[in-house]
Every structure is written in C-alpha cells, then in structure tokens.
Enzyme design. Structure first.
Site, mmCIF file in Angstrom:
data_model
loop_
_atom_site.group_PDB
_atom_site.id
_atom_site.type_symbol
_atom_site.label_atom_id
_atom_site.label_comp_id
_atom_site.label_asym_id
_atom_site.label_seq_id
_atom_site.Cartn_x
_atom_site.Cartn_y
_atom_site.Cartn_z
ATOM 1 N N ALA A 1 0.894 41.506 35.278
ATOM 2 C CA ALA A 1 -0.315 42.048 34.657
ATOM 3 C C ALA A 1 -1.371 42.280 35.720
ATOM 4 O O ALA A 1 -1.187 41.938 36.888
ATOM 5 C CB ALA A 1 -0.829 41.073 33.593
ATOM 6 N N LYS A 2 -2.458 42.854 35.284
ATOM 7 C CA LYS A 2 -3.598 43.162 36.164
ATOM 8 C C LYS A 2 -4.006 41.981 37.033
ATOM 9 O O LYS A 2 -4.317 42.153 38.212
ATOM 10 C CB LYS A 2 -4.803 43.556 35.299
ATOM 11 C CG LYS A 2 -4.852 45.001 34.927
ATOM 12 C CD LYS A 2 -6.049 45.667 35.611
ATOM 13 C CE LYS A 2 -5.843 47.143 35.921
ATOM 14 N NZ LYS A 2 -4.993 47.428 37.048
ATOM 15 N N ARG A 3 -4.013 40.779 36.426
ATOM 16 C CA ARG A 3 -4.486 39.598 37.156
ATOM 17 C C ARG A 3 -3.656 39.334 38.412
ATOM 18 O O ARG A 3 -4.058 38.566 39.276
ATOM 19 C CB ARG A 3 -4.432 38.362 36.245
ATOM 20 C CG ARG A 3 -3.021 38.038 35.809
ATOM 21 C CD ARG A 3 -2.825 36.727 35.093
ATOM 22 N NE ARG A 3 -1.413 36.649 34.700
ATOM 23 C CZ ARG A 3 -0.934 37.086 33.533
ATOM 24 N NH1 ARG A 3 -1.748 37.569 32.633
ATOM 25 N NH2 ARG A 3 0.355 37.020 33.278
ATOM 26 N N GLU B 1 -3.524 51.170 43.410
ATOM 27 C CA GLU B 1 -3.971 49.876 43.970
ATOM 28 C C GLU B 1 -3.197 49.549 45.244
ATOM 29 O O GLU B 1 -3.747 49.051 46.222
ATOM 30 C CB GLU B 1 -3.768 48.752 42.942
ATOM 31 C CG GLU B 1 -4.745 48.812 41.772
ATOM 32 C CD GLU B 1 -4.290 47.960 40.575
ATOM 33 O OE1 GLU B 1 -5.039 47.916 39.592
ATOM 34 O OE2 GLU B 1 -3.190 47.350 40.630
#
Ligand code: GLU
Length: 318
Positions: free
Chosen positions: A250-252, A260
């Site tokens: 996930a993003k975290r 990114e």
C-alpha cells in the site's frame, strides 16, 4: 500465433481488469505482467477492461495513467479498452434472466445488520463474510413494510447450492460455499461478481489471471457462470505483493508506483526487470524487456508465495 493456430481464433483470451481509482502499484503491475505473459505465451489475445462501477470524480480517474503504466512496462493489449460503466445493459440483461428464473430476491439489510446476523447463532454453518439469508424468506407484507420505510433494496441471488469447486492453475482445486451474493447493489449499480462474469463471457475471456485476494470470490463467480449458461474461464490467482510489514502492499510502503519510483531514479524498465526477477524469469541485472519474457514464461515456475518487498521499497528495488 504459433504455426497451426489460426490468427483469427486465438486459443486464449486473457485480460487485466483494474479499477481505475488510483495509480497502479508494484503488486498491480506484477499481476498485469503475469496476466499478459499467460496470454501472450499461448499466442492469445490480451484485453484491458476498466472496472469503473464505482464512479469517482474526474480528478481521481486514473484510467489514462494506468494505461500509460502498462505501456511503459512494455505490455500491449488488443482492441479498445472496455469500461464497465458503459455496459449496464449487459449486466441488467443477465440479472433479468436470473430474475425470470426465480433466482433473485430483494434484500433490505444494512451492512451492520448483516454483520450482526452473521455473528448470531443460527442453523447450519455460515462461512465468514457470507450473507446469512435474512431477507430470503420475507413475506410480501414484510417486504412492503421495508419498502414503505424507504430502504432501497439490493438484489441478491438465491444461491441454493453447497460448496462449489473450482480449479486454479496456481492454487489447485479449492471449494467454497456460495452464499446469496449481491447482483445489484442498493444504489442501483450492478455488483462486481455479476459484472465480472458477464464481461469475461461477453468478451470471450477464457483465462482469468488476477491477484489471489480474489480467489475466495471465484466459486461464486463460477456458480453465476453456471446459472447463466456461460462457460467458466480458467483461473490463475497470483500471490500478492506484500509490504515490509507483511501486509498487502500500500501507499504507506513508500515508493510503489512508477512515478514514485521514477523520482528515485528507478525507470519503468528497471521495474520490469525487478518484477521479472521476482517471477524467476530473469537474473538480477539481466537487461530483459517484457517481450523477451514471453518465451521464457512457464506457469509451473511461478512462485506460489507472496513477494515481500524489503523495507524502503525505493532502495530495495534498485
Ligand atoms: N477490478 C478488480 C481489481 O482491480 C479485479 C477483478 C478481476 O480481475 O476479476 O481488483
């Protein structure tokens, strides 16, 4: 296609069916690569379908970004990209057939009621997360009361079936009890399980490759296909990519999307190579491109355990 196979009748049609609600991350990209390799290594077609039943504001629609990400990895697809939001007629036609066969009923339950009912003691086993059948036996009067209270109903399938067994190229055979799945949500939108079955059949998809978080939905989808008289595709559920915490990526977990990673100096081609290594299709540092992997692809060699990214994915993937 290989010699002997007619070009206009590919033996296989595979697909990638993302929900365009965010940028694709390494897990999605890896699944897309595997799906593409399954199809292309058999000389088959490969389709992309946008599962956009959950409408999002235009600013959050990532369809164009997702397609650009696939292309950046070197994955191509055949024909136009199909959008579920433009195919409600097809889903409603399937619902009408189930309805005409007496296989549906309206359900007025809220999520909370379902949770509570599912955890209360009752006759027979109700599998985790399954609908316990609260609205299945409502009398016309009870229905009218709920309608009068202004609750918009969802429409459910009367499943009436025991465990349904499916065969998966990567997971082998498994079974699950099929509950009364939602066919149309109470906001009027066709449900994912129905739409996916209708679309795969309508698009001639006979090979479904996707993340193994959807494996548990497969017996439901097989049952729906059976009831609608549609052929079952083959399934291959790919183990998910996990973040360093051991949870689904996930993003975290830091830099997990192509932009990114690009910001950290990791190009799309670098990502393709990292994914290829994770799939045991290339050696670290080997300068492969997606097209080079087609001939190397062997489903039996695919890892059957999740790929865990190291801490700080930006560093670990370089
Ligand atoms: N749209 C689903 C997802 O993005 C995939 C559905 C499927 O491949 O059957 O998770």
């Amino acid at each position: 296609p290989p010699a002997g196979r007619a070009a206009c009748h590919p033996v296989t049609t595979g697909r990638f069916a993302p929900s365009p609600t965010g940028r694709l991350h390494l897990g999605n990209l890896r699944t897309a690569l595997v799906a593409w390799l399954f199809a292309r290594s058999e000389g088959g077609s490969f389709l992309v379908r946008m599962e956009d039943l959950d409408r999002v504001p235009a600013s959050e629609d990532h369809e164009a970004d997702q397609l650009a990400d696939l292309a950046a990895l070197g994955l191509d697809w055949d024909g136009e990209v199909v959008r579920q939001s433009e195919r409600f007629d097809l889903y409603e036609a399937a619902i009408a057939r189930l309805d005409a066969a007496g296989l549906t009923y309206p359900c007025y339950c809220t999520r909370r009621e379902i949770r509570e009912a599912a955890s209360a003691p009752h006759d027979g086993p109700v599998p985790d997360g399954a609908y316990p059948g609260t609205c299945r036996g409502l009398t016309p009067r009870e229905r009218a009361e709920r309608e009068a209270a202004g609750r918009p109903p969802a429409l459910r399938l009367r499943a009436d079936v025991g465990p349904v067994t499916v065969d998966d190229v990567l997971l082998g055979e498994f079974s699950a009890v099929v509950d009364d799945v939602v066919l149309r949500r109470n906001d009027g939108v066709p449900a994912y399980n129905l739409a996916v079955v209708v679309d795969d059949a309508a698009q001639g998809v006979d090979q479904v490759v996707r993340g193994d978080d959807l494996a548990s939905s497969t017996p439901r989808q097989a049952h729906l296909a059976d009831l609608l008289g549609l052929p079952r595709p083959t399934w291959a559920h790919v183990p998910l990519v996990l973040g360093p915490s051991g949870q689904r990526l996930a993003k975290r977990d830091g830099a997990v999307t192509l932009p990114e990673l690009a910001a950290l100096g990791v190009s799309a081609l670098d990502v393709l190579r990292i994914l290829a290594v994770s799939l045991r299709l290339a050696l670290p540092g080997e300068p492969v491109r997606a097209a080079d992997l087609v001939d190397r692809f062997e489903p039996v060699l695919l890892p059957t355990v999740p790929w865990v990214l190291d801490p700080g994915s930006g560093r670990s993937v370089t």
